[in-house]
Design a protein around this motif. Sequence first.
Motif, PDB file in Angstrom:
ATOM      1  N   ALA A  96      22.206  42.976   6.351  1.00 50.94           N
ATOM      2  CA  ALA A  96      23.771  42.852   5.578  1.00 50.94           C
ATOM      3  C   ALA A  96      24.577  42.048   6.128  1.00 50.94           C
ATOM      4  O   ALA A  96      25.595  41.586   5.477  1.00 50.94           O
ATOM      5  N   ASN A  97      24.584  41.915   7.463  1.00 53.69           N
ATOM      6  CA  ASN A  97      25.770  41.393   8.274  1.00 53.69           C
ATOM      7  C   ASN A  97      25.585  40.027   8.842  1.00 53.69           C
ATOM      8  O   ASN A  97      26.118  39.591   9.891  1.00 53.69           O
ATOM      9  N   ILE A  98      24.646  39.429   8.177  1.00 52.66           N
ATOM     10  CA  ILE A  98      24.137  38.161   8.651  1.00 52.66           C
ATOM     11  C   ILE A  98      24.913  36.953   7.762  1.00 52.66           C
ATOM     12  O   ILE A  98      24.728  36.904   6.536  1.00 52.66           O
ATOM     13  N   HIS A  99      25.618  35.913   8.448  1.00 55.68           N
ATOM     14  CA  HIS A  99      26.267  35.046   7.997  1.00 55.68           C
ATOM     15  C   HIS A  99      25.303  33.810   7.463  1.00 55.68           C
ATOM     16  O   HIS A  99      24.126  33.722   8.202  1.00 55.68           O
ATOM     17  N   PRO A 100      25.509  33.301   6.210  1.00 53.81           N
ATOM     18  CA  PRO A 100      24.157  32.492   5.712  1.00 53.81           C
ATOM     19  C   PRO A 100      24.046  31.256   6.271  1.00 53.81           C
ATOM     20  O   PRO A 100      23.104  30.665   6.212  1.00 53.81           O
ATOM     21  N   THR A 101      25.082  30.785   7.217  1.00 55.34           N
ATOM     22  CA  THR A 101      24.890  29.595   7.900  1.00 55.34           C
ATOM     23  C   THR A 101      24.068  29.661   9.083  1.00 55.34           C
ATOM     24  O   THR A 101      23.758  28.922   9.912  1.00 55.34           O
ATOM     25  N   GLN A 102      23.777  31.068   9.507  1.00 55.65           N
ATOM     26  CA  GLN A 102      22.880  31.125  10.794  1.00 55.65           C
ATOM     27  C   GLN A 102      21.575  30.412  10.750  1.00 55.65           C
ATOM     28  O   GLN A 102      20.952  30.530   9.654  1.00 55.65           O
ATOM     29  N   PRO A 103      21.334  29.704  11.760  1.00 54.55           N
ATOM     30  CA  PRO A 103      19.916  28.719  11.430  1.00 54.55           C
ATOM     31  C   PRO A 103      18.707  29.703  11.405  1.00 54.55           C
ATOM     32  O   PRO A 103      18.696  30.761  12.097  1.00 54.55           O
ATOM     33  N   ALA A 104      17.809  28.982  10.638  1.00 59.12           N
ATOM     34  CA  ALA A 104      16.392  29.888  10.393  1.00 59.12           C
ATOM     35  C   ALA A 104      15.882  30.121  11.572  1.00 59.12           C
ATOM     36  O   ALA A 104      15.338  31.463  11.827  1.00 59.12           O
ATOM     37  N   ALA A 105      15.937  29.592  12.679  1.00 58.48           N
ATOM     38  CA  ALA A 105      15.096  30.163  13.795  1.00 58.48           C
ATOM     39  C   ALA A 105      15.611  31.207  14.454  1.00 58.48           C
ATOM     40  O   ALA A 105      15.261  31.657  15.019  1.00 58.48           O
ATOM     41  N   THR A 106      17.129  31.548  14.127  1.00 56.57           N
ATOM     42  CA  THR A 106      17.585  32.670  15.127  1.00 56.57           C
ATOM     43  C   THR A 106      17.592  33.996  13.942  1.00 56.57           C
ATOM     44  O   THR A 106      17.846  35.128  14.455  1.00 56.57           O
ATOM     45  N   VAL A 107      16.997  33.658  12.871  1.00 58.72           N
ATOM     46  CA  VAL A 107      16.646  34.743  11.850  1.00 58.72           C
ATOM     47  C   VAL A 107      15.426  34.918  11.487  1.00 58.72           C
ATOM     48  O   VAL A 107      14.828  34.923  10.349  1.00 58.72           O
ATOM     49  N   PRO A 108      14.222  34.987  12.369  1.00 59.96           N
ATOM     50  CA  PRO A 108      12.903  34.877  11.882  1.00 59.96           C
ATOM     51  C   PRO A 108      12.437  36.049  10.835  1.00 59.96           C
ATOM     52  O   PRO A 108      11.637  35.722  10.082  1.00 59.96           O
ATOM     53  N   GLY A 109      12.907  37.099  11.144  1.00 60.36           N
ATOM     54  CA  GLY A 109      12.632  38.249  10.385  1.00 60.36           C
ATOM     55  C   GLY A 109      13.061  38.090   8.906  1.00 60.36           C
ATOM     56  O   GLY A 109      12.163  38.542   7.964  1.00 60.36           O
ATOM     57  N   LEU A 110      14.148  37.759   8.782  1.00 58.46           N
ATOM     58  CA  LEU A 110      14.673  37.547   7.505  1.00 58.46           C
ATOM     59  C   LEU A 110      13.848  36.468   6.889  1.00 58.46           C
ATOM     60  O   LEU A 110      13.633  36.343   5.490  1.00 58.46           O
ATOM     61  N   MET A 111      13.476  35.194   7.586  1.00 60.42           N
ATOM     62  CA  MET A 111      12.710  34.322   6.835  1.00 60.42           C
ATOM     63  C   MET A 111      11.207  34.351   6.372  1.00 60.42           C
ATOM     64  O   MET A 111      10.987  34.414   5.592  1.00 60.42           O
ATOM     65  N   ARG A 112      10.970  35.421   7.720  1.00 55.29           N
ATOM     66  CA  ARG A 112       9.516  36.159   7.115  1.00 55.29           C
ATOM     67  C   ARG A 112       9.665  37.077   5.885  1.00 55.29           C
ATOM     68  O   ARG A 112       8.771  36.666   5.279  1.00 55.29           O
ATOM     69  N   LEU A 113      10.559  37.653   5.678  1.00 53.06           N
ATOM     70  CA  LEU A 113      10.751  38.606   4.630  1.00 53.06           C
ATOM     71  C   LEU A 113      10.876  37.708   3.098  1.00 53.06           C
ATOM     72  O   LEU A 113       9.915  37.928   2.182  1.00 53.06           O
ATOM     73  N   ILE A 114      11.598  36.478   3.117  1.00 57.78           N
ATOM     74  CA  ILE A 114      11.594  35.704   2.035  1.00 57.78           C
ATOM     75  C   ILE A 114      10.385  35.046   1.903  1.00 57.78           C
ATOM     76  O   ILE A 114       9.702  34.971   0.672  1.00 57.78           O
ATOM     77  N   TYR A 115       9.670  34.674   2.942  1.00 54.28           N
ATOM     78  CA  TYR A 115       8.450  33.828   2.861  1.00 54.28           C
ATOM     79  C   TYR A 115       7.404  34.836   2.187  1.00 54.28           C
ATOM     80  O   TYR A 115       6.603  34.500   1.162  1.00 54.28           O
ATOM     81  N   GLU A 116       7.324  36.119   2.736  1.00 50.76           N
ATOM     82  CA  GLU A 116       6.483  37.072   2.139  1.00 50.76           C
ATOM     83  C   GLU A 116       6.328  37.327   0.611  1.00 50.76           C
ATOM     84  O   GLU A 116       5.748  37.453   0.223  1.00 50.76           O
ATOM     85  N   LEU A 117       7.749  37.533   0.461  1.00 42.44           N
ATOM     86  CA  LEU A 117       7.878  37.835  -1.060  1.00 42.44           C
ATOM     87  C   LEU A 117       7.709  36.540  -1.832  1.00 42.44           C
ATOM     88  O   LEU A 117       6.990  36.689  -2.999  1.00 42.44           O
ATOM     89  N   GLN A 118       7.778  35.551  -1.435  1.00 39.55           N
ATOM     90  CA  GLN A 118       7.416  34.315  -2.281  1.00 39.55           C
ATOM     91  C   GLN A 118       6.090  34.463  -2.547  1.00 39.55           C
ATOM     92  O   GLN A 118       5.381  34.107  -3.644  1.00 39.55           O
ATOM     93  N   VAL A 119       5.134  34.515  -1.301  1.00 35.87           N
ATOM     94  CA  VAL A 119       3.800  34.668  -1.672  1.00 35.87           C
ATOM     95  C   VAL A 119       3.354  35.792  -2.218  1.00 35.87           C
ATOM     96  O   VAL A 119       2.307  35.719  -3.261  1.00 35.87           O
ATOM     97  N   TRP A 120       3.734  37.017  -2.133  1.00 39.42           N
ATOM     98  CA  TRP A 120       3.326  38.126  -2.708  1.00 39.42           C
ATOM     99  C   TRP A 120       3.785  37.922  -4.479  1.00 39.42           C
ATOM    100  O   TRP A 120       2.832  38.154  -5.351  1.00 39.42           O
ATOM    101  N   LEU A 121       4.839  37.460  -4.778  1.00 35.48           N
ATOM    102  CA  LEU A 121       5.290  37.188  -6.279  1.00 35.48           C
ATOM    103  C   LEU A 121       4.156  36.258  -6.777  1.00 35.48           C
ATOM    104  O   LEU A 121       4.041  36.113  -8.299  1.00 35.48           O
ATOM    105  N   SER A 122       4.000  35.172  -6.047  1.00 35.76           N
ATOM    106  CA  SER A 122       2.837  34.366  -6.572  1.00 35.76           C
ATOM    107  C   SER A 122       1.833  34.809  -6.746  1.00 35.76           C
ATOM    108  O   SER A 122       1.259  34.534  -7.840  1.00 35.76           O
TER     109      SER A 122
END
Lengths: 497, 454, 122
Positions: A96-122
């Motif tokens: 909840a407290n992550i600023h959206p401009t934080q670089p992807a490399a510093t938020v690997p868990g959030l990126m993985r969540l987005i990636y997994e949801l993309q794959v599952w929904l597909s």
Amino acid sequence: MPAPTLIFDRSQPGRRGTQVRSAGHQPDGTAGLPAQLVRADSLPLPEVDETTLVRHYVKLSQINYGVDTGFYPLGSCTMKYNPKVTEATSMLPGFANIHPTQPAATVPGLMRLIYELQVWLSDICGMAATSLQPAAGAQGEFAGMLVFRKYFEQRGETARRVMIVPDSAHGTNPASAHLSGFEVAEVDCVNHGGVMTLELLEDVISTHGADRIAGIMLTNPSTLGIFEKNIVAVAERLHDVGAQLYYDGANLNALLGLTRPGDMGFDLVHLNLHKTFSTPHGGGGPGSGPIGVREHLAEFLPYPLAARSGDGYAWHKPEHSIGRIKLHHGQFLVLVRAWAYIRMLGPDGLRRVAEHAILNANYVQAKLKHAYQIPYADRHCMHEFVASADGFKDYDIHAKDIAKALLNDGFHAPTCYFPLIVHEALMIEPTETESLETLDKFIAAMLRYAELAKTDPEQLKRLENLAVTHLDETQAARQLNARWIPPANTASAAEAK
Amino acid sequence: MTFIPHTPAQRAQMLAAIGAEKLEDLLDTIPPELRLNRDLNVPPALGEAGLARATAELANHNAIPLNRVFAGGGIYPHHVPAVVDELSHRGEFYTAYTPYQPEVSQGMLQCIYEYQSYICLLTGMEVSNASGYDGGTVLADAVLMAALTGRGKRNKVIFAPNVDAQARRVVETYNIGMELELVKVATGDATPDGQCPIAAHLDEHTACVVFQYPNCLGYLYADLAQRIAEVHAAGALAVVMFYPFAAGLLKTPGELGADIVCGEAQCLGNPMGFGGPLLGFLACREKLVRVLPGRLIGRTSCERDGQPGEGFVMTLQAREQHIRREKATSNICSNEALLALRSCIYLGAVGREGFRQLAAICHDNALKAQAQLTALDGVSACRDQQFFNEFTLKFPSGKRDEIYDAALAQGMLAGIKPCGCADPELKNCLTFAFTEVHTDEDIAALTALVKEVL
Amino acid sequence: MATFYYTKTHEYIREDGGEYYLGISDHAQQELGDITYVELPAEGAEFAQGDVCCTVESVKAVAEVYTQLALKVVAVNERLEDEPELVNQDAQGAGWLLKIELADTGVLASLMDQAAYDAMEK
């Protein structure tokens, strides 16, 4: 005249509310600002203490009906239970407290969540790629239409500007197509049992010309809750003329793990995470409307998408992306809830959702079909069905009377007067999270109304349990009052001294 | 966990009532060749404890504390009072659908009416819709409103210098269908004294000019009211994208003459949430209400406990897609009602004096930070203009990314990198934002870090 | 004595001492229910046959008003801005929408007269 009390009506000059910063150094705030822009007085916001504030909104919550209050069979809206654990997950500070401009490399868990949801929904939709960007179903539709547009532009087929939309479709379908610059060809399915037949399709193709048809917007199960067996033939015919098929995901709850839009021949799907994947509707939003596409459309998806990059993940912009459809990364905290929901259900649980949504709908249909007219009640419905109050019109009882009687008895009403195919329609979607006991109470109420309609229609129209009734919608539209206006003298206590 | 309440006995009872033997019998309308005869490719189910473990892995362990986030650009690290989370998490609110049945939705309807009232106060406008998706999509809506008002004769949209690049991208995407002429006044055209040059671009085809207040680098155009007057003189509308927190100290866009005001209101009691969901607001003069997209809540007469009274309903629905279909002013169906409710609770909680003071603290923190940072050798203000709580600094060539990365390594988000596509000078810049969560120590820590890298 | 000419889409043209008014029929206003807003064109606007010249909104419906004949708008009924209910109260009198000029009054003969319209309604 008993009028509602607004938070503004509870204001007392000089009263202070929640203290965010301790009363230490208080800058006056005007230094370093252009004199022309500095405001003379403070805005007339309410001055209430926290106790008053809490009681005000608790009272308002008590005159509002949600799934947590009771049964909510609002057809095509999939008002299932919203698990509390997915709510709690979405509130973790690490999400909840992550600023959206934080670089992807510093938020690997959030990126993985987005990636997994993309794959599952597909996989759930039978699509090759999914973008989680769109903010709501209607925006997903809009993005989907733009993807079609770009696809045809890329192929040099710019004459394809006709989008076929059944007149039984949800109003967002034609509105989204129009907003994307398509010419909407409405097809009269209402008078053909709500079904897109091959005959109707041939008519519309020959009217507009095969080389001008861009595509069609359909949902399956249809708005009557019936599985459209025509779909494969319709898809083949449209693909033959070079057109694309759009799947409106409003009814996906019926299909989870059983069959997939991609397998039926659809090229593009939008989903409503706030329906099928149990993220709360929030009294009107936030929603989330991801779109999935087959391989040939993947390069047009709205950006950014999460993609694998070495050991981690990075943002990706597809080569011919339609562009950015909203700020930042989609409705992220809604995506967290959907991710958590899928994670808790697993493959077996998702299939059971669809099966039990279908079981509940068929059970209610079986119990009501002798008291209400139900088109196609001889067949099994999918996750919802449409009953009609048309049989009571001689007693001056209409769908809205049944709906209001349900409200009076502590239920939410079904969707009324939609779809238009059925006169006096009551579209009932129980969802899988409702127990037999709840369904039986609802059924008993519906059967009682069917009886009362004939024996004592006046009793049926009596709404003794509802505090607020007979809202004058004509007055609301003719004499618009859409805001509180501060009284003329609004100087604050601080400024008055 | 599936949240399905049926016992095996009940399932059997229900199937019997339907006249089926097993669940599979109910699926006979799906052609067998369309059935998916395998499990979906999603991981196996988890219980609550398992989910907690799985999410703990993903939720950012080393999340940057709010007071070390010095970035804004529309999304700000403001403190969210506990009362906002508590009240907005009442199930009666968040598990409700759009208030189609006013008899059982008076709570949410009144909250949205209050929200519309607040937005009108903050923007100086006369009508606000019930909220939009985010600051970018409402800008696209605002531009579309102006084009509709121009009735096909005014199809040009001018962006004043320094309007948020992401929001402009969203407008460009929406414009694929609208096919308007989008004109961007180059950043470099802004005069050093903060005057905003747009006059040369105005003509009889101009539907609107879009201003951002404060602009995307944080700065204020002191002469905004005069610029808006120029727009009006050309018969066009002035759209102002506004940071509503600034209304604590600054005049509202309405007071400066704006016709349509939109923007992002995450700052009013909503978490940053990695950028979503956000809260787009959109408000206008009453004469434009017919082209205002989205839901609108109105107050009207009704019966209350059998007596004549007042209540709330969704109104002017004949503008909307479910009635007008392809001729609707927009395709919008859902909005951000729950975030709108949160903003109501927030503004009620901080209240009249509290809101002014919070704005003053944000501004004061920014003044202090700018003074400390520009005192360092090699650091200068990007523009010689005044600002509210956000400003842009220029660093010696090559040092910008070094500062940004060193800050991240120390658990600090040192501003945002402004979009430098039109202005190469911005490639050496960072835009910093300050709110009430920042203390003197936080500002000192940022200054120390920059000094260390330089 | 005014003469009314009707279209199949329930508009009328009223001829009154050489002046022409366009509106929606009493039947049409009944079908629409409580009218809440009427969108009128600018004075001087010209429309071709089949164009939409006005939009009439009720609480839950919207109706487009078509021109069956080429026409020019001489005046709009400004009272409707504040009193859209006039269309409900007196659709074929005070609730007129547009005062118009017809390029060719001869084509009025192609519309229905009162008797024919009444017959269509039955």
